[in-house]
Design a protein around this motif. Structure first.
Motif, mmCIF file in Angstrom:
data_model
loop_
_atom_site.group_PDB
_atom_site.id
_atom_site.type_symbol
_atom_site.label_atom_id
_atom_site.label_comp_id
_atom_site.label_asym_id
_atom_site.label_seq_id
_atom_site.Cartn_x
_atom_site.Cartn_y
_atom_site.Cartn_z
ATOM 1 N N VAL A 1 0.839 -1.200 0.000
ATOM 2 C CA VAL A 1 0.000 0.000 0.000
ATOM 3 C C VAL A 1 0.876 1.252 0.000
ATOM 4 C CG1 VAL A 1 -1.729 1.341 1.264
ATOM 5 C CG2 VAL A 1 -1.916 -1.153 1.167
ATOM 6 N N ILE A 2 0.696 2.084 -1.010
ATOM 7 C CA ILE A 2 1.327 3.400 -1.071
ATOM 8 C C ILE A 2 0.227 4.401 -1.427
ATOM 9 C CG2 ILE A 2 3.087 4.863 -2.134
ATOM 10 C CD1 ILE A 2 4.680 2.389 -2.815
ATOM 11 N N GLU A 3 -0.218 5.163 -0.427
ATOM 12 C CA GLU A 3 -1.298 6.113 -0.677
ATOM 13 C C GLU A 3 -0.855 7.191 -1.660
ATOM 14 O OE1 GLU A 3 -0.278 5.435 2.440
ATOM 15 O OE2 GLU A 3 -2.003 4.698 3.606
ATOM 16 N N ASN A 4 -1.816 7.665 -2.444
ATOM 17 C CA ASN A 4 -1.545 8.785 -3.336
ATOM 18 C C ASN A 4 -1.097 10.003 -2.542
ATOM 19 O OD1 ASN A 4 -2.010 7.669 -5.834
ATOM 20 N ND2 ASN A 4 -4.169 8.221 -5.889
ATOM 21 N N GLY A 5 -0.320 10.831 -3.187
ATOM 22 C CA GLY A 5 0.100 12.083 -2.573
ATOM 23 C C GLY A 5 -0.578 13.263 -3.250
ATOM 24 N N ALA A 6 -0.990 14.231 -2.467
ATOM 25 C CA ALA A 6 -1.657 15.413 -3.000
ATOM 26 C C ALA A 6 -0.790 16.643 -2.798
ATOM 27 C CB ALA A 6 -3.010 15.616 -2.313
#
Length: 297
Positions: A97-102
């Motif tokens: 799991v690698i969450e999106n970055g904003a």
């Protein structure tokens, strides 16, 4: 397919990493690597909990020739990881799991004063998955309140949604803004964020809204639930197919500026964990690179 195969054969060596995103690109890369017997590393990112292939025998045939070829697979949320692991159990041990970055433009919390006419804002393409009809039906249930609803985005459902707004009698309080270039400015001018999507792999728009200090009302679905949190400290989770529940959540925030402020402040703090910098660092680790590697923009 053959252009990718030629690229692998002529340009890439065994020490390289090729990273694919989205179908059919992911399928072409996996087939090209097999076709050329390329010995380098291929990885991909899974972006959604749902797609048209899942649940069909043709989709299982395609995905069985796609995912197992990848050395590692990044998933943008726990929900995305769980959904792919259930669909393709043989690759479960390769999922990370690698969450999106904003982009997070706000360093400090935007404190909003109480207003007599609050603004609800939604952002996202005008597509079935964004579930705007349910939002408009919820707006129609709040005829006794004074507010505006802004929708930022464009897409194939624009005409149908405008017709629905007129039929529901809410066209005078709904503004379809189309493409908005300066989203931070728009979000800073609003008071409540609404995202009633039927499904989401992650929910970058929700992160951006939280960074702008907006309390969030979002669908209780994988991806969005992880962004906002399960405890209700940053926003309200609602069933996406229940306009009455969405309306109740909107009424609760539209009539309570103190709760809007409290949820917005908590959301601002939480948004910091979804920065681009945090995502980049996770991908550096995912690739097996040193954290001293210098990256050009």
């Amino acid at each position: 397919l053959f252009r990718i195969a030629r690229y692998l054969r002529q340009t890439c060596n065994s020490d390289d990493i090729v990273h694919a995103h989205l179908f059919p690109s992911m399928w072409f890369v996996s087939l090209a690597a097999r076709l050329t017997r390329w010995s380098g590393t291929i990885v991909c990112t899974e972006h959604s909990t749902h797609n048209g292939r899942r649940g069909t025998w043709v989709g299982r045939l395609i995905d069985s020739s796609l995912y197992p070829r990848y050395d590692r697979i990044a998933c943008i949320s726990d929900g995305t990881k769980d959904a792919l692991g259930e669909w393709m159990p043989r690759v479960s041990d390769r999922l990370v799991v690698i969450e999106n970055g904003a982009e997070l433009p706000h360093e400090t919390f935007i404190a909003r004063p109480p207003v007599t006419k609050p603004v609800i804002v939604s952002a996202g393409r005008l597509h079935r998955l964004k579930n705007y009809p349910a939002a408009l039906e919820a707006i129609a249930l709040l005829e006794d309140l004074d507010f505006e609803y802004w929708i930022a985005g464009q897409g194939t459902e624009a005409t149908a949604l405008k017709l629905l707004a007129r039929r529901l009698g809410v066209a005078d309080r709904v503004r379809f803004l189309g493409f908005v270039e300066d989203m931070p400015r728009l979000l800073a001018a609003a008071d409540v964020f609404l995202m009633p999507s039927l499904w989401e792999g992650f929910g970058l728009s929700a992160v951006e809204a939280m960074n702008s200090g907006l309390p969030a009302i979002v669908s209780d679905v994988d991806g969005l639930r992880e962004v906002v949190g399960h405890d209700g400290a940053c926003g309200i989770l609602v069933p996406p197919n229940d306009p009455s529940a969405i309306a109740l959540a909107l009424r609760r925030l539209l009539t309570n500026s103190e709760e809007r402020r409290s949820l917005g402040r908590n959301g601002f703090v939480r948004s910091k964990q979804f920065s681009v910098e945090a995502m980049v660092q996770r991908y550096i680790e995912f690739y097996g690179l040193s954290d001293t590697v210098t990256h050009s923009p």
